[in-house]
Design an enzyme around this catalytic site. Structure first.
Site, mmCIF file in Angstrom:
data_model
loop_
_atom_site.group_PDB
_atom_site.id
_atom_site.type_symbol
_atom_site.label_atom_id
_atom_site.label_comp_id
_atom_site.label_asym_id
_atom_site.label_seq_id
_atom_site.Cartn_x
_atom_site.Cartn_y
_atom_site.Cartn_z
ATOM 1 N N CYS A 1 0.836 -1.202 0.000
ATOM 2 C CA CYS A 1 0.000 0.000 0.000
ATOM 3 C C CYS A 1 0.874 1.257 0.000
ATOM 4 C CB CYS A 1 -0.999 -0.040 1.149
ATOM 5 S SG CYS A 1 -2.400 1.097 0.915
ATOM 6 N N HIS B 1 -3.480 -5.165 0.686
ATOM 7 C CA HIS B 1 -2.941 -5.501 2.011
ATOM 8 C C HIS B 1 -2.935 -7.018 2.236
ATOM 9 C CE1 HIS B 1 -2.554 -1.526 3.958
ATOM 10 N NE2 HIS B 1 -3.556 -1.178 3.174
ATOM 11 N N GLU C 1 -1.246 -8.549 4.379
ATOM 12 C CA GLU C 1 -0.998 -8.815 5.794
ATOM 13 C C GLU C 1 -2.235 -8.679 6.669
ATOM 14 O OE1 GLU C 1 -1.210 -4.406 6.002
ATOM 15 O OE2 GLU C 1 -0.896 -5.938 4.469
#
Length: 230
Positions: free
Chosen positions: A87, A181, A183
C-alpha cells in the site's frame, strides 16, 4: 535471513505476515524517526518490507522518516536486496524511482475485497520475480484499503496485475509493490472499517471472511518470496 519490517502507522501492523516470516525485526517509525535515518545508513538487511499507513507518499512534513525510508529502498534495490512494499510502501517504491502517486485520486478509493486482472507471464522482472509470478497466478481476490493510488510507474517497472481502477502489483528490479494488504487480519480489517464512515463494517468483514483462505495464501506466498524460499 534478517528481514527488516518498517511499520509506518500504529493501526497498520505486520499482521498475519508475522506468522509466515522467519526471524524479523519491526521498526515503528513514528516512535523514533531518527532510528530510520540510522537504519538507512547501516548495513543492509537480508530483505525489507515497507508496510502501509494513513500518510501519503509525499507526506514528509507529517512523517519525517519517509526520506530515510526512500534512501533505504534505493540502497536495497542497488544491492539486489528484495523489497516488498505494501500500500503506502508500494507507493513509496513507485515515487522513489520516478513514478507518480495521486493523492486522493479522483477515480475513488478501494475498500474491502477487490478482484485482480493479470497481465501476461512475460511481464515479470528480476529478483526471483518469475517464480513469484507463477506462485501468485491463482490469486484473484485481494483486500484493499486506500484512497491514494499509483498512476504512473517508474521507467523500467513492470505491471503484473490491476484492479478495474489501479495498478495492484508491479516490480522494479528486486522491489515488488502491492497496492493491496496481504498482511491484513480480520481484527485489523474491522478496525479500519469502524473508523471509515464511507463503508459498512459488516459488509467489509463479510467480504474478508468469504475470502480469508485465499488472502492468507497470498500473504504466505509473498512472505516466502521475501524470505528467499524461491
Amino acid at each position: 535471513m534478517s528481514i527488516l519490517v518498517i511499520q509506518n502507522d500504529p493501526i497498520v501492523p505486520v499482521g498475519q505476515l508475522s506468522a509466515f516470516l522467519g526471524g524479523h525485526e519491526v521498526v515503528r517509525a513514528w516512535e523514533d524517526p531518527q532510528r530510520l535515518s540510522d537504519v538507512a545508513a547501516a548495513p543492509l538487511p537480508g530483505a525489507l518490507i515497507l508496510l502501509g499507513g494513513r500518510a501519503n507518499a509525499y507526506g514528509d512534513e507529517a512523517c519525517p522518516w519517509l526520506e530515510a525510508e526512500r534512501e533505504l529502498v534505493r540502497r536495497c534495490v542497488r544491492a539486489n536486496v528484495r523489497v516488498l512494499g505494501i500500500c503506502l510502501g508500494a507507493q513509496l517504491i513507485a515515487a522513489t524511482f520516478g513514478g507518480r502517486v495521486s493523492v486522493a485520486d479522483p477515480a475513488g478509493p478501494e475498500y474491502g475485497v477487490i478482484s485482480l486482472v493479470w497481465g501476461t507471464n512475460d511481464q515479470a522482472g528480476g529478483g526471483g520475480a518469475v517464480p513469484l509470478r507463477m506462485a501468485l497466478a491463482s490469486t484473484r481476490t485481494v483486500f484493499a484499503d486506500h484512497g491514494d493510488a499509483i498512476v504512473e510507474l517508474p521507467h523500467g517497472a513492470r505491471e503484473w496485475a490491476r484492479s478495474d481502477k489501479y495498478t495492484q502489483i508491479f516490480s522494479y528490479g528486486t522491489a515488488l509493490g502491492v497496492q493491496f494488504h496481504p498482511e491484513v487480519t480480520r481484527e485489523t480489517a474491522t478496525v479500519w472499517a469502524v473508523n471509515n464512515e464511507d463503508v459498512d463494517t459488516e459488509d467489509i468483514v463479510a467480504g474478508y471472511d468469504a475470502h480469508e483462505g485465499e488472502l492468507a495464501d497470498t500473504c504466505k506466498t509473498l512472505a516466502d518470496w521475501v524470505s528467499g524460499v524461491f
